[in-house]
Design a protein around this motif. Structure first.
Motif, PDB file in Angstrom:
ATOM      1  N   ILE A 129      52.062  52.779  36.999  1.00  0.00           N
ATOM      2  CA  ILE A 129      50.227  52.119  37.727  1.00  0.00           C
ATOM      3  C   ILE A 129      50.162  52.807  38.214  1.00  0.00           C
ATOM      4  CG2 ILE A 129      49.913  49.805  38.558  1.00  0.00           C
ATOM      5  CD1 ILE A 129      52.604  48.422  37.554  1.00  0.00           C
ATOM      6  N   THR A 134      40.893  53.211  41.251  1.00  0.00           N
ATOM      7  CA  THR A 134      40.968  51.930  41.960  1.00  0.00           C
ATOM      8  C   THR A 134      39.921  52.800  42.437  1.00  0.00           C
ATOM      9  OG1 THR A 134      42.802  51.632  40.817  1.00  0.00           O
ATOM     10  CG2 THR A 134      41.983  50.857  43.635  1.00  0.00           C
ATOM     11  N   ILE A 164      36.257  51.323  44.919  1.00  0.00           N
ATOM     12  CA  ILE A 164      36.397  51.295  46.366  1.00  0.00           C
ATOM     13  C   ILE A 164      35.345  51.067  46.992  1.00  0.00           C
ATOM     14  CG2 ILE A 164      37.818  51.523  49.008  1.00  0.00           C
ATOM     15  CD1 ILE A 164      40.792  50.601  46.845  1.00  0.00           C
ATOM     16  N   VAL A 185      37.703  46.120  41.657  1.00  0.00           N
ATOM     17  CA  VAL A 185      38.535  47.250  40.844  1.00  0.00           C
ATOM     18  C   VAL A 185      38.708  46.894  39.800  1.00  0.00           C
ATOM     19  CG1 VAL A 185      40.965  47.906  40.846  1.00  0.00           C
ATOM     20  CG2 VAL A 185      40.038  47.494  43.104  1.00  0.00           C
ATOM     21  N   TRP A 223      40.751  47.188  37.676  1.00  0.00           N
ATOM     22  CA  TRP A 223      42.209  46.299  36.534  1.00  0.00           C
ATOM     23  C   TRP A 223      42.254  45.509  37.078  1.00  0.00           C
ATOM     24  CZ3 TRP A 223      45.353  45.208  40.182  1.00  0.00           C
ATOM     25  CH2 TRP A 223      45.193  46.554  41.459  1.00  0.00           C
ATOM     26  N   LEU A 224      41.156  44.510  37.997  1.00  0.00           N
ATOM     27  CA  LEU A 224      41.631  43.600  38.667  1.00  0.00           C
ATOM     28  C   LEU A 224      41.229  41.932  37.640  1.00  0.00           C
ATOM     29  CD1 LEU A 224      43.211  42.204  40.781  1.00  0.00           C
ATOM     30  CD2 LEU A 224      40.931  41.946  42.073  1.00  0.00           C
ATOM     31  N   TYR A 225      40.071  42.417  36.755  1.00  0.00           N
ATOM     32  CA  TYR A 225      39.745  41.427  35.661  1.00  0.00           C
ATOM     33  C   TYR A 225      40.205  41.600  34.435  1.00  0.00           C
ATOM     34  CZ  TYR A 225      37.418  40.226  39.923  1.00  0.00           C
ATOM     35  OH  TYR A 225      37.366  39.434  41.178  1.00  0.00           O
ATOM     36  N   ASP A 226      40.942  42.832  33.921  1.00  0.00           N
ATOM     37  CA  ASP A 226      41.371  43.193  32.622  1.00  0.00           C
ATOM     38  C   ASP A 226      42.901  43.110  33.020  1.00  0.00           C
ATOM     39  OD1 ASP A 226      41.421  44.181  30.056  1.00  0.00           O
ATOM     40  OD2 ASP A 226      40.133  45.444  30.299  1.00  0.00           O
ATOM     41  N   ALA A 227      43.805  42.879  32.901  1.00  0.00           N
ATOM     42  CA  ALA A 227      45.247  42.467  32.964  1.00  0.00           C
ATOM     43  C   ALA A 227      45.876  43.710  31.169  1.00  0.00           C
ATOM     44  CB  ALA A 227      45.733  41.556  32.958  1.00  0.00           C
ATOM     45  N   ILE A 241      46.820  47.479  32.672  1.00  0.00           N
ATOM     46  CA  ILE A 241      47.704  47.354  33.980  1.00  0.00           C
ATOM     47  C   ILE A 241      49.048  47.125  32.550  1.00  0.00           C
ATOM     48  CG2 ILE A 241      49.389  45.896  34.941  1.00  0.00           C
ATOM     49  CD1 ILE A 241      47.370  46.886  36.443  1.00  0.00           C
ATOM     50  N   TRP A 242      49.240  46.355  31.378  1.00  0.00           N
ATOM     51  CA  TRP A 242      49.674  46.031  30.387  1.00  0.00           C
ATOM     52  C   TRP A 242      49.943  47.623  29.875  1.00  0.00           C
ATOM     53  CZ3 TRP A 242      52.999  42.368  30.856  1.00  0.00           C
ATOM     54  CH2 TRP A 242      52.835  41.129  31.920  1.00  0.00           C
TER      55      TRP A 242
END
Lengths: 204, 204, 204
Positions: free
Chosen positions: B43, B51, B55, B61, B63-67, B70-71
């Motif tokens: 990850i 990220t 920032i 960020v 990936w915080l609104y697109d899971a 992360i998957w």
């Protein structure tokens, strides 16, 4: 005459970036990086401390709206790469590095104070701004954290930032507080270089 | 036909995350980390560069609104862990890594350009997005910064992001600028892999 | 009785900071850093995880408006420096470290949940908050990433944060969810210490 903080920083940031970029470029050459690696490590060293400061303070990153700072860092990296043997032999580079430490420590403290934070945070952000770029340089280059181990390095940043904070919160004009804090940080670091001063270590 | 940047990124980010996660997972296995360490390092490698970019640009960020991103990174890490000997022997993994570098470098450049920043910053953020995850991977795993040392790695990100910037600021449609920049970054990195190209190092 | 998250965190953060600062200070002493390096590394370890969490969540950094946290970290660093042989021999320090891991993992998960993020991100930010400070400590001290290698360390953070998330999203009162998640993380880490549990590694 009133000396404005923005005016001070418009000079201090590019100069500090250039001298720190030299140190990053030299580490890159010693690590046998190519020319591009030298420029990247120079930029990381030059702007790393201030970038962490601005992110923590939730402020716009200082170099994102001032390309001069990046160009100064690139120039420092290229100079270190092409003139390595000259720059390295040129012992006063350690004095330039001490100058960068002093400039960035007080610049970080002053920016934090201007945002209304408490003296404790003014000093901490001064230390972080002065030493952060060098720590990032050593971390990326996979070296031991020299700045945390060397004689009176971060300590000089703390003392200088502390003096700045004392003067700033006493109402001393910004220009004088900045100059006094920077001078003390520079002289303290310089004295440590000349006389080999160091702090006590724990008895194991 | 207008190709929208958001549409491009909705495909580019998960693909880039997956291939970079593979490389992070492989490093974890070589470092004798357990399955959880492999997923964590995957990850970090997959989303680290983007990220830091978000920032610094003061953006949410990515990936915080697109899971899904992360998957994809978790899938890449698990695949590297369970199919390690297969993935590692599968030499084209270096080509997948080159694809990830190309995708993320142009994605980072395009996002920066879309926020109205200058070409200098578009190129710098492209390099940072393309290489940041790998640098974080090596730093956390306590390895030498391979990406800064390897032949034409960050350089490929720079050339690709530079071409994208030139086309974008010339008014070329976003889809074409993205494809051209990505293709050049990928081909340049690939040629360096095939022919062993490298940049000059400083004479010590 | 309703237990408010802010109230929980006002106790949890300083306690977690103190015990993690102890571990950072001990690493500094072992690395032969001076007293100042010990305090700096203690602060980095104590607040590193939460700082990365807050930056990624685009929230104000938690210690910037609560000086007590920094003072607790400084106290932990100084205590490790001056009482090193005592603290180090005092085996229960590993239990204090497990307590810090449990506290920070659930604190990170709870803060993320309170901002309305999905369970996946609640768990990820819990892991990151619980382990981030230790990873930064090891990176700055140029050590191998012990936290990613050790038995059931980040895994304990994941399980605890996962239980917290399950209870929180089921409507269980915040105080109970926090206590249950923290207890499970602490007991799981403790059991791994006592019984030497570890996860499988990839067959090379």
């Amino acid at each position: 005459m009133i000396i404005d903080l923005d005016l001070i920083l418009s000079f201090a940031n590019p100069i500090g970036a250039f001298v720190f970029a030299l140190s990053g470029g030299i580490v890159a050459v010693r690590n046998k990086m190519d020319i591009f690696g030298a420029v990247v490590l120079a930029i990381i060293t030059a702007v790393g401390g201030g970038t962490i400061r601005d992110i923590i303070l939730n402020q716009p990153v200082f170099w994102l709206y001032d390309a001069v700072i990046i160009w100064c860092a690139i120039a420092g990296g290229l100079m270190a790469f092409f003139l390595h043997s000259f720059v390295d032999a040129f012992k006063p580079i350690r004095w330039a590095d001490a100058l960068g430490l002093a400039i960035f420590a007080i610049a970080g403290a002053a920016k934090t104070a201007s945002l209304g934070h408490d003296p404790l945070f003014v000093v901490i952000m001064g230390i972080l701004t002065g030493t952060g770029g060098g720590v990032l340089r050593d971390v990326v280059a996979n070296r031991d954290p020299l700045l945390l181990k060397e004689e009176i390095y971060a300590t000089a940043a703390m003392v200088g930032a502390g003096l700045y904070a004392a003067l700033h919160f006493s109402g001393v004009p910004e220009g004088w507080a900045f100059a006094a804090g920077g001078l003390v940080a520079f002289v303290l670091r310089g004295a440590a270089l000349v006389f080999g001063w160091h702090l006590p270590k724990s008895q194991l």
